[in-house]
Design a protein around this motif. Structure first.
Motif, short mmCIF file in Angstrom:
data_model
loop_
_atom_site.label_atom_id
_atom_site.label_comp_id
_atom_site.label_asym_id
_atom_site.label_seq_id
_atom_site.Cartn_x
_atom_site.Cartn_y
_atom_site.Cartn_z
N UNK A 182 0.82 -1.21 0.00
CA UNK A 182 0.00 0.00 0.00
C UNK A 182 0.86 1.26 0.00
N UNK A 183 2.06 1.15 0.58
CA UNK A 183 2.96 2.31 0.61
C UNK A 183 3.47 2.63 -0.79
N UNK A 184 3.92 1.59 -1.53
CA UNK A 184 4.46 1.79 -2.87
C UNK A 184 3.40 1.69 -3.95
N UNK A 185 2.18 1.30 -3.55
CA UNK A 185 1.03 1.22 -4.45
C UNK A 185 1.29 0.34 -5.67
N UNK A 186 1.75 -0.89 -5.40
CA UNK A 186 1.92 -1.84 -6.50
C UNK A 186 1.98 -3.26 -5.98
N UNK A 187 1.62 -4.19 -6.88
CA UNK A 187 1.78 -5.60 -6.56
C UNK A 187 3.27 -5.91 -6.49
N UNK A 188 3.63 -6.80 -5.57
CA UNK A 188 5.04 -7.08 -5.33
C UNK A 188 5.45 -8.40 -5.97
N UNK A 189 6.41 -8.37 -6.88
CA UNK A 189 6.98 -9.61 -7.40
C UNK A 189 7.61 -10.41 -6.26
N UNK A 190 7.86 -11.69 -6.53
CA UNK A 190 8.35 -12.60 -5.49
C UNK A 190 9.54 -12.06 -4.72
N UNK A 191 10.53 -11.56 -5.46
CA UNK A 191 11.77 -11.15 -4.81
C UNK A 191 11.65 -9.81 -4.08
N UNK A 192 10.50 -9.16 -4.24
CA UNK A 192 10.27 -7.93 -3.49
C UNK A 192 9.65 -8.24 -2.12
N UNK A 193 9.38 -9.51 -1.88
CA UNK A 193 8.81 -9.92 -0.60
C UNK A 193 9.82 -10.81 0.12
N UNK A 194 10.12 -10.48 1.37
CA UNK A 194 11.03 -11.28 2.16
C UNK A 194 10.37 -11.64 3.48
N UNK A 195 10.78 -12.78 4.04
CA UNK A 195 10.23 -13.22 5.31
C UNK A 195 10.91 -14.49 5.75
N UNK A 196 10.20 -15.31 6.51
CA UNK A 196 10.74 -16.58 6.99
C UNK A 196 10.13 -17.73 6.21
N UNK A 197 10.99 -18.69 5.85
CA UNK A 197 10.53 -19.87 5.12
C UNK A 197 9.57 -20.68 6.00
N UNK A 198 8.41 -21.07 5.49
CA UNK A 198 7.47 -21.85 6.30
C UNK A 198 7.93 -23.28 6.55
N UNK A 199 8.93 -23.73 5.78
CA UNK A 199 9.40 -25.11 5.92
C UNK A 199 10.57 -25.26 6.88
N UNK A 200 11.51 -24.30 6.84
CA UNK A 200 12.71 -24.44 7.68
C UNK A 200 12.93 -23.26 8.62
N UNK A 201 12.19 -22.16 8.41
CA UNK A 201 12.32 -21.01 9.29
C UNK A 201 13.43 -20.05 8.94
N UNK A 210 15.58 -17.17 6.82
CA UNK A 210 15.23 -15.97 6.06
C UNK A 210 15.16 -16.33 4.59
N UNK A 211 14.10 -15.90 3.92
CA UNK A 211 13.89 -16.36 2.56
C UNK A 211 13.25 -15.27 1.71
N UNK A 212 13.44 -15.40 0.39
CA UNK A 212 12.72 -14.59 -0.58
C UNK A 212 11.37 -15.25 -0.87
N UNK A 213 10.56 -14.53 -1.64
CA UNK A 213 9.23 -15.04 -1.94
C UNK A 213 9.16 -16.07 -3.03
N UNK A 214 10.29 -16.35 -3.71
CA UNK A 214 10.24 -17.33 -4.80
C UNK A 214 10.86 -18.66 -4.42
N UNK A 215 11.87 -18.63 -3.57
CA UNK A 215 12.60 -19.86 -3.24
C UNK A 215 13.41 -19.66 -1.98
N UNK A 216 13.49 -20.71 -1.16
CA UNK A 216 14.35 -20.69 0.02
C UNK A 216 15.71 -21.26 -0.33
N UNK A 217 16.74 -20.47 -0.20
CA UNK A 217 18.09 -20.95 -0.50
C UNK A 217 18.58 -21.97 0.51
#
Length: 546
Positions: free
Chosen positions: A126-145, A147-154
């Motif tokens: 909402x701040x940047x007013x656009x849909x976020x591609x995968x790599x624009x989203x970061x968080x924790x991997x739901x499988x291993x915990x 830090x991960x990007x939105x497309x793949x956990x390294x």
């Protein structure tokens, strides 16, 4: 025989580091080897200039995406040229040709019933007013915990969707994005479950894929393949060729792997060759990349080929594990890396190729350390290989007037050299490059022992005929070692070829009764071991400078 070799496409958003080269180098070794055998080879790759990584860098620098892509694409070309990579075509994914080919693949998948539209929730800032591609989203991997990007956990290699992440944040502003409805095309990956199970099982039986590719692919198949979005709301990429979707782009995971085919078509158009010669059911194909790219080559790309009814499925997957640096994970964000432009400027290209092959992360992670790199250069390339050539040819230069016209080759050594071609060739074809190189260096070490045992400096006055035999045998070894090593160490091999006035290399035994030499020069120079401490200090300084 037709051999297709596809090297992974590096993102044109930053310089290459040694981890990239460790993963990509096997492609050039394969290409050089198969050309020596006389096979038809098509070896392609290019710079990945679409998708979010480049957009992120452009946003950070306040420049256009094209400026970033041009800068690093040109740098990549310079690096690959200095490294001796022999691509038949190195192109880029932002070319009109690539875009057209990807759009045709997209439409073919649509016509064949493998794409469908679906309304989905997607991360929206909402701040940047656009849909976020995968790599624009970061968080924790739901499988291993981790830090991960939105497309793949390294960390665990799971393919993810931004919606899967725990505690997601926008990479641009750090705010938490919201979910918003949008419409996208989806690829019915689930429809290929059984066919891909058969593909993986065949590869397993043939032992033509690296074990990490087999195991990871089996894991995905066991979990059950899920349909995946093939379009995205981003500004940089290939336009969706469907009315009403013109502002959306083809998702990079389907677009980038399609580059192997688009590059092949581009090469064929430039050279007047038939692309189908390298894209048929009989083609032997090698896909060379790092561990993090496995699912895109073992699951996604075969499914796309099946979906467009192209029979050239991957026969060999050469997927290296990771290269660490001084026992720590390579990190571009922390500047903990040895950058390729730097090491090429300061060290012999064959030293780099040798170390990254003999210490290749083929089956497990391996480490690059400055101590080991410099030690291997001094001990193996200079001390064993270069020393054997120099001591032999300098002796002939001094005592034989620069020619070797008499003598008989030692039968046992001749037989060992003959067998080495078949053995090394088999290992290369099976993707065991480290073992292949080690076998050649076993011969080099044996050759040094032979020289010491025969003592030609004594034979010269005590038994001239024996000296002739010893030296012809040594030159026979040198000529064939240079040829055997040419896929691995092309620069020094070409220098030996020039010194011995040899014809073009082929993958068959060189057997000559006489040699005339050009000026003999050392192949390698000793690296001062003080460099170890200097390089470690530079590495620490560059990492701490951030």
């Amino acid at each position: 025989m037709s051999i297709f070799i596809g090297g992974a496409w590096p993102y044109a958003n930053g310089s290459l580091h040694l981890g990239h080269i460790a993963a990509l180098l096997p492609g050039d070794i394969l290409a050089r080897y198969y050309r020596l055998k006389g096979d038809k080879v098509l070896y392609v790759s290019g710079s990945d200039c679409n998708g979010t990584p480049i957009s992120i860098r452009a946003d950070q620098e306040g420049v256009t995406v094209k400026e970033v892509a041009d800068r690093f694409h040109n740098e990549f070309i310079a690096c690959f040229t200095k490294l001796g990579f022999t691509y038949d075509l190195y192109t880029r994914t932002d070319s009109p040709h690539h875009h057209q080919t990807v759009q045709k693949i997209f439409l073919t998948l649509l016509e064949n019933g493998f794409l469908y539209k679906k309304e989905i929730e997607q991360m929206y800032c909402q701040h940047d007013q656009k849909f976020l591609p995968d790599r624009y989203v970061e968080g924790e991997c739901p499988n291993c915990g981790a830090k991960s990007r939105g497309d793949q956990c390294d960390n665990c290699s799971s393919i993810l969707d931004p919606l899967d992440l725990i505690k997601p944040v926008c990479k641009l502003c750090g705010n938490r994005p919201v979910k918003k409805i949008t419409e996208h095309f989806y690829f019915e990956l689930s429809q290929f479950q059984q066919e891909l199970e058969a593909v993986v099982e065949t590869a397993n039986v043939n032992k033509a894929w690296r074990d990490n590719a087999i195991q990871l692919s089996k894991r995905y198949l066991k979990e059950g393949l899920q349909d995946r979005a093939v379009s995205r709301d981003i500004g940089n990429g290939v336009n969706i060729p469907v009315k009403g979707f013109e502002d959306k782009k083809v998702y990079v995971w389907i677009e980038a792997v399609s580059g192997y085919y688009s590059a092949s078509i581009e090469w064929a158009a430039q050279t007047g060759n038939d692309v189908n010669e390298f894209w048929n059911e009989d083609t032997i194909s090698y896909y060379v990349h790092g561990k993090d790219n496995i699912p895109f080559h073992s699951i996604i790309w075969p499914a796309i080929l099946l979906g467009i009814k192209n029979p050239a499925l991957p026969t060999h997957i050469v997927s290296n594990e990771y290269l660490t640096l001084e026992k720590k994970k390579l990190s571009t964000s922390n500047n903990w890396a040895v950058w390729v432009p730097y090491i090429l400027e300061h060290y012999h290209v064959d030293s780099i190729r040798y170390f990254l092959t003999t210490n290749a992360p083929e089956n497990r992670d391996t480490d690059f350390s400055w101590r080991e790199f410099i030690s291997s250069h001094n001990a193996e390339l200079l001390g064993a290989y270069g020393n054997f050539i120099n001591r032999t040819l300098k002796f002939l230069e001094k005592s034989y007037g620069g020619e070797n016209t008499k003598g008989e080759i030692n039968e046992t050594i001749e037989e060992n050299v003959n067998k080495l071609y078949a053995r090394v060739g088999q290992l290369i074809e099976e993707g065991h490059f480290k073992q292949a190189l080690d076998e050649i260096f076993e011969l080099i070490r044996a050759a040094n022992k032979y020289f010491d045992h025969e003592q030609p400096w004594k034979q010269l006055t005590e038994d001239k005929a024996a000296c002739d035999n010893t030296l012809l045998t040594c030159v026979h070894i040198i000529a064939n070692i240079a040829q055997l090593l040419s896929p691995f160490l092309p620069t020094s091999s070409d220098e030996v070829k020039a010194m011995l006035n040899l014809q073009d290399f082929k993958w068959q035994v060189i057997k000559k009764k006489s040699y005339q030499f050009s000026k003999v020069e050392p192949l390698f120079e000793r690296i001062d071991t003080a460099k170890i401490g200097e390089e470690l200090a530079k590495l620490e300084a560059q990492s701490n400078s951030l």
